[in-house]
Design a protein around this motif. Structure first.
Motif, short mmCIF file in Angstrom:
data_model
loop_
_atom_site.label_atom_id
_atom_site.label_comp_id
_atom_site.label_asym_id
_atom_site.label_seq_id
_atom_site.Cartn_x
_atom_site.Cartn_y
_atom_site.Cartn_z
N VAL A 26 0.09 -1.00 0.17
CA VAL A 26 0.38 0.16 0.04
C VAL A 26 1.12 1.04 0.20
O VAL A 26 2.83 1.21 -0.01
N PRO A 27 0.95 2.45 -0.42
CA PRO A 27 0.78 3.59 -0.37
C PRO A 27 1.87 4.09 0.86
O PRO A 27 1.10 3.78 1.64
N ARG A 28 2.54 4.36 1.21
CA ARG A 28 3.19 5.19 2.40
C ARG A 28 2.71 6.19 2.86
O ARG A 28 2.10 6.59 1.85
N PRO A 29 3.33 6.83 3.65
CA PRO A 29 2.22 8.05 4.22
C PRO A 29 2.48 9.16 3.11
O PRO A 29 1.95 10.01 3.03
N ASP A 30 3.85 9.48 2.72
CA ASP A 30 4.25 10.36 1.49
C ASP A 30 3.61 10.11 0.35
O ASP A 30 4.06 10.94 -0.38
N GLY A 31 3.27 9.09 -0.36
CA GLY A 31 2.19 8.87 -0.98
C GLY A 31 2.84 7.41 -2.03
O GLY A 31 2.46 7.44 -3.11
N LYS A 32 3.98 7.37 -1.84
CA LYS A 32 5.36 6.55 -2.85
C LYS A 32 4.75 5.70 -2.83
O LYS A 32 4.16 5.55 -2.05
N MET A 33 5.44 5.18 -3.30
CA MET A 33 5.11 3.30 -2.97
C MET A 33 6.28 2.37 -4.04
O MET A 33 6.40 2.34 -5.13
N ASN A 34 7.01 1.71 -3.28
CA ASN A 34 8.00 0.87 -4.29
C ASN A 34 7.10 -0.76 -4.64
O ASN A 34 7.38 -1.56 -3.60
N ALA A 35 6.48 -0.12 -5.46
CA ALA A 35 5.40 -1.37 -5.57
C ALA A 35 5.81 -2.94 -6.82
O ALA A 35 5.55 -3.92 -6.94
N ALA A 36 7.26 -2.28 -7.33
CA ALA A 36 8.09 -4.06 -7.95
C ALA A 36 9.04 -4.59 -6.64
O ALA A 36 10.18 -3.85 -5.99
N ALA A 37 9.56 -5.40 -7.06
CA ALA A 37 10.94 -6.17 -6.37
C ALA A 37 11.91 -5.90 -7.40
O ALA A 37 12.83 -5.91 -6.63
N SER A 38 11.64 -5.60 -8.30
CA SER A 38 13.37 -5.89 -9.18
C SER A 38 12.91 -4.20 -9.93
O SER A 38 11.62 -4.33 -10.80
N TYR A 39 13.78 -4.02 -11.58
CA TYR A 39 13.45 -3.10 -12.45
C TYR A 39 14.69 -3.21 -13.15
O TYR A 39 15.60 -3.35 -13.35
N THR A 40 13.64 -3.73 -14.66
CA THR A 40 15.05 -3.71 -15.72
C THR A 40 14.74 -2.59 -16.23
O THR A 40 14.23 -1.45 -16.09
N ASN A 41 15.30 -2.58 -17.20
CA ASN A 41 15.72 -1.05 -17.99
C ASN A 41 16.49 -1.78 -19.21
O ASN A 41 16.61 -2.64 -19.65
N ALA A 42 15.69 -0.68 -20.68
CA ALA A 42 15.97 -0.89 -22.15
C ALA A 42 15.95 1.05 -22.81
O ALA A 42 15.34 0.77 -22.01
N THR A 43 16.71 0.92 -24.12
CA THR A 43 16.17 1.61 -25.09
C THR A 43 15.91 0.87 -25.97
O THR A 43 16.89 0.19 -26.63
N HIS A 44 15.18 1.13 -26.55
CA HIS A 44 14.53 0.57 -28.18
C HIS A 44 15.18 1.63 -28.66
O HIS A 44 15.11 3.16 -28.48
N THR A 45 15.36 1.25 -30.17
CA THR A 45 15.57 2.44 -31.39
C THR A 45 14.80 1.60 -32.43
O THR A 45 14.62 0.36 -32.94
N ALA A 46 13.70 2.77 -32.64
CA ALA A 46 13.03 2.56 -34.31
C ALA A 46 13.83 3.17 -35.26
O ALA A 46 13.36 4.24 -35.72
N VAL A 47 14.06 2.64 -36.33
CA VAL A 47 13.98 3.68 -38.01
C VAL A 47 13.07 2.98 -38.84
O VAL A 47 12.53 1.88 -38.62
N VAL A 48 12.23 4.85 -39.05
CA VAL A 48 11.11 4.18 -40.22
C VAL A 48 11.01 4.77 -41.38
O VAL A 48 11.65 5.40 -41.86
#
Length: 788
Positions: free
Chosen positions: A625-647
């Motif tokens: 549930v949200p913390r008193p400041d309204g923030k929330m760490n809702a996931a166990a971990s976080y992946t990251n990526a950058t996508h590149t599209a050529v059109v």
């Protein structure tokens, strides 16, 4: 097949074929439609053709007299409880498997016919006469929020299922002193359309209900069935056979999943229902349909000091569990992306309308949030005359910034945010140059980028009000040294059997061929919450790691006793416990299992017979549930990526072709590169579909895309070859160092492709692309507006 890692053989990171594919590719899969039971009858549903109406009565007389018909029921006939509304922070919907007093969307089930076969049931269903009194239609979010709007739920007083209004003085202060750049970014309604539609088979025998259903979460279905049917959970068995794609759409609990079991109990014979494509497009949950108003308080160098805005989602009628507002919350959590943005205050409105309910779909709000922030960053760069790539470099997280908590409360412990971005830009510039070298003069080519973080293995409490995030694993040795592992996650084509078998084989140092995997059956698999939110590898991996440690310790004690050695002197390698430095002094897992299961007199004192272990893993550090400041760490971990599209854009027709695509991705340790690449390829294909082709328009509450003649999907011709590069290494915060990869492919395409189209059409003056899908008429209109 193994590789060497740190001086020892490992299965992790090996490009091994999936263990489940031979069975599936040779036609030996078993789906719900393949379940045939003696005496089975078939169901067909009568669905509303009006978007909003009072139900004054249902005449079943003619249908009951139709050949082969066993029963016809409407909402008034059901002795079922309402689907529970377990989320105290949203308004109660109180919906039933069949409409009772009111229908709120085209496709809402009104009645069900049971006959000897589906054809007879469909014929009889056409004879059911529903007396419906039309009501005013609430067709759009703006209609729903109008002062004189028709109420879908009169007791509410408005049409807001969910309304969150944050207040942050830091955000207000930033907007008072800094320049503001704003935009509205819209992702229109589309569908998951998995290859296999929904289906349910139920049988009631010996006072026990067995249900086969195409779901992503068997135990959750069992619990909801027990509540609505008024049964004990232990009297219900839910089996998930092979699932031909889920994509979050099958993580909802549908009216048919309650009603078919009820029919089986009422008629005392097996009942089956298999969804057709028309039903799927009007009755299975839709997705997206979100508009994000987003403003940035911008410093002189273009960096963002604070975000303020509103995520507004058209939830359709809201008659689904879990309710469809969850992606809106994830969109809020996605808005900061991998950028150093210290503050945000984002309101959320979940609005009900006379459309099919929205629910989960791959990405679950992250594509919408990423589209908004990436398009806004490009707009900031344009207005301040800053190269948008340089602007991103000024904000993107670097290794020294980690661990980092985002303005939404996400705790980023590991990742290659800056490195992945720079590599993707390098690939994008190279791909664009190569395409331009081969193109005719005047060809409109462009490149676009999208960078993001994705929460994996999230809590489900904020959308169910019941379940949190744990999962389980049982590992059991047989006397021949073989292993059976049962897990609470489920398979839907994503390679789960291979992942589980690999982690067990790696943990116990045995060949993967010795591992048998069991899942998707509440009688044979331990409790688990299923597969969604890219959680399977992380939560099942955690449970497998813990159970394997118990077995390794016990196996070491038994082996030491057999070898007359100290347990501290043994090492486990290639399926054998051996004395360090003396390879000839060793016993195998098979010998240990024989002692534990058969020759129990060989066990050391105090060691019980048997060689099995159960473990439960719940990711640490989650906020349910949200913390008193309204923030929330809702996931166990976080992946990251950058996508590149050529059109390539045809300025005359507005047709957009994605000609090159690259993803630079970091999901921690990669268990199987082939599986991860397949997940990303499939996600990108779906992302291209949602960005350029797929949409579910409505007019006066009537859906205008109800078959594949109107709902356009990309074919293999529209999907380019993709380059996928995995960066990073083992994540310190997760079991085996692995995160998740199930949704990464679908998050980037909307923002990357929109940016690429804008780049390609820049010579024509096209700017500010802020909506998807970017169909040819939309692109032509953008060009015409720029020219005028």
């Amino acid at each position: 097949m193994q590789v060497m890692q740190g001086g020892r053989p490992t299965l992790l990171g090996v490009r091994a074929p999936r263990v489940e594919d031979d069975r599936l590719l040779t036609g030996r899969g078993r789906y719900v439609a393949d379940v045939v039971l003696p005496g089975m009858v078939e169901a067909a549903f009568v669905r509303s053709d009006l978007p909003h109406a009072l139900v004054r009565g249902v005449d079943k007389t003619a249908a009951l007299a139709s050949p082969g018909v066993h029963a016809v029921f409407d909402g008034a006939d059901l002795d079922l409880d309402a689907v529970p509304d377990r989320m105290p922070w949203v308004r109660a919907v109180q919906h039933f498997p069949l409409a009772r007093d009111r229908v709120r969307y085209v496709g809402c089930p009104l009645a069900v016919v049971v006959a000897d076969d589906r054809y007879l049931a469909e014929d009889a269903a056409e004879l059911v006469d529903a007396d419906l009194q039309p009501l005013s239609t609430v067709d759009t979010v703006d209609d729903a929020l109008a002062p004189d709007a028709e109420m879908l739920y009169p007791g509410w007083g408005d049409n807001l299922l969910l309304s969150v209004e944050p207040d942050d003085p830091e955000v207000d202060a930033a907007f008072e002193r800094l320049r503001t750049v704003s935009g509205t970014f819209t992702t229109n309604r589309h569908s998951a359309v998995p290859l296999e539609g929904r289906g349910v088979v139920a049988e009631f025998r010996d006072d026990r209900l067995t249900v086969w259903t195409s779901t992503q979460a068997a135990y959750v279905v069992r619990a909801m069935l027990a509540t609505v049917l008024g049964m004990r959970e232990r009297d219900i068995r839910v089996i998930t056979p092979d699932v031909g794609g889920g994509f979050g759409q099958k993580n909802e609990i549908y009216p048919e999943e309650y009603l078919v079991p009820w029919l089986a109990m009422r008629l005392r014979r097996p009942v089956r229902w298999i969804e057709d494509q028309h039903e799927h497009l009007i009755a299975a949950t839709h997705a997206r349909d979100t508009s994000i108003d987003l403003s940035a308080a911008v410093r002189e160098d273009g960096t963002i000091a604070a975000l303020r805005g509103r995520v507004r989602t058209d939830l359709g009628s809201g008659e689904i569990f879990p309710a469809g507002y969850g992606p809106s919350l994830v969109a809020v959590g996605s808005l900061c992306g991998p950028y150093r943005i210290p503050h945000q205050a984002i309101a959320v409105q979940g609005v009900v309308t006379n459309k099919t309910p929205t629910g989960g779909y791959r990405g679950f709000g992250a594509p919408e949030g990423t589209f908004a922030i990436e398009r806004l960053v490009d707009k900031i760069g344009r207005e301040l005359d800053i190269d948008p790539l340089e602007l991103r470099r000024r904000m993107i997280l670097a290794p020294q910034d980690l661990p980092y908590e985002t303005a939404a409360g996400a705790r980023l412990v590991s990742g290659t945010h800056r490195e992945a971005f720079e590599r993707a830009v390098e690939l994008g510039e190279r791909m664009l140059a190569e395409e331009r070298d081969a193109a005719e003069p005047g060809t409109h080519l462009g490149v676009g980028y999208a960078t993001y973080v994705e929460g994996v293995a999230s809590t489900t409490f904020s959308i169910t009000g019941t379940w949190s995030s744990q999962d389980s694993a049982d590992i059991r040795f047989d006397s021949d040294g073989g292993v059976t592992v049962a897990v609470g996650i489920s398979a839907m084509g994503q390679g789960t059997h291979t992942m589980v078998a690999t982690l067990v084989a790696e943990s116990l140092s045995i060949p993967i061929e010795q591992v048998r995997v069991v899942m998707g059956d509440t009688d044979t698999a331990p409790f688990g919450l299923g597969s969604w939110a890219s959680r399977g590898t992380l939560v099942a991996g955690g449970a497998i790691e813990r159970a394997s440690e118990v077995l390794r310790c016990k196996g070491t004690d038994i082996a030491a006793h057999l070898l007359e050695a100290s347990p501290d002197d043994l090492e486990l390698t290639e399926g054998r416990f051996q004395v360090r430095g003396s390879p000839g002094s060793a016993v195998s897992w098979t010998q240990v299992a024989q002692s534990a299961l058969n020759r129990t007199f060989e066990l050391p004192p105090g060691v019980e017979p048997g060689l099995e272990a159960r473990a439960v893993y719940e990711p640490p550090g989650l906020d349910h549930v949200p913390r008193p400041d309204g923030k929330m760490n809702a996931a166990a971990s976080y992946t990251n990526a950058t996508h590149t599209a050529v059109v390539h854009v045809d300025a005359g027709t507005g047709v957009v072709e994605v000609v090159r695509y690259a993803v630079v991705h970091d999901c921690g340790r990669v268990i199987n590169p082939l599986t991860v690449a397949g997940q990303i390829h499939g996600g990108v294909a779906q992302g291209i579909g949602g960005t350029l082709y797929e949409q579910l328009p409505y007019e006066d509450g009537q859906p205008l895309a109800t078959t594949f003649a109107e709902y356009l999907l990309p074919s293999a011709r529209e999907i380019p070859e993709m380059l996928v590069e995995e960066w990073g290494g083992p994540a310190p915060e997760t079991p085996f160092g692995a995160k998740g990869a199930g949704e990464a492919g679908i998050i980037g395409p909307p923002a990357a492709i929109a940016g690429a189209i804008e780049n390609a059409l820049a010579p024509l003056g096209v700017t500010g692309i802020d909506t998807t899908p970017l169909t040819p008429p939309v692109v032509r209109r953008l060009i015409e507006e720029a020219r005028s």
